[in-house]
Write an enzyme that holds these catalytic residues in place. Sequence first.
Site: not given
Ligand code: IMP
Length: 198
Positions: A11, A13-14, A71, A154
Site C-alpha cells: 500500500n 499510501g501507508k 494492520d 477512508y
Molecule cells: P490493511 O492494509 O489490511 O491494514 O487495510 C487497511 C485498510 O483500512 C485500508 O485499505 C483502508 O481502507 C483503511 N485504512 C487504514 N488506515 C487508513 C488511513 O490512514 N486512512 C484511511 N483509511 C485507512
Amino acid sequence: MKSKLVFATGNLGKLNEVKELFADKNVQILSIHDFDGIPEIIENGETFSENAFIKADTIFEITGLPTIADDSGLVVFQLNGEPGIYSARYAGENCTYEDNNRKIIAALSNFDKPHLAKFVSCAVYVDKLHRIECIGELEGELISEFRGSNGFGYDPIFVPSGSNKTLAEVSLLEKNKESHRAKAFNKLKLELTKKEIL
Ligand code: IMP
C-alpha cells in the site's frame, strides 16, 4: 551504512507515511515492491494484531530481514465496530476506496449524526529475536460527502476530533502529526531505540 527494514505492505499510501516517520533514523525502508515473487498474504486473523503478525512473519521468513507491518482499519460505532479488520475489502474483494466510502455513507444514512468512529493501527516488528507490537488510535467523525484528495482509503470522509478538515484535506506531514499509524509507529520506534535495535 544504513540498516534495512522491510515494511510488509504493498500500500503506497501507508509506505509514504511510514517512510516519513522513519526519516530521522539511519534506516532504509523497503517494501514488498522491492522483492520478486512475494505471494499474496492471506490475512485470516481475527484481530488487527494477528493480521499484522501474519504479514510481518511471512515477509521476515521470505526476506530474512527485520520486518515491520501494520494492520489497520476504521471502527464505526453506529455500525457495531464495522468494518474493522475488514476495512480494505468492506465493499467486496477488489473494491476501490471509493466503493468502500460509498458503502459506509449509505450504511450511516439511517443513523443520526454525529457518526463517531476511530482509526486503529497495530504496528509490529519481527526479527529472529524480537516480536514487538504497538497500537495507535485516532478518534473522529464520518461525514456524508467526499472532501479532499490527499491520503488514501477512508481519509476523504474522516474528520479527526477537534479538526474541521478531513484527513484527505491535510498534507502527509500534517496527517503524520496525529494519525493512528503515526502514533503506533512512533511508539514502535521508541521501543526499537530503547532496545538498541535501531
Ligand atoms: P490493511 O492494509 O489490511 O491494514 O487495510 C487497511 C485498510 O483500512 C485500508 O485499505 C483502508 O481502507 C483503511 N485504512 C487504514 N488506515 C487508513 C488511513 O490512514 N486512512 C484511511 N483509511 C485507512
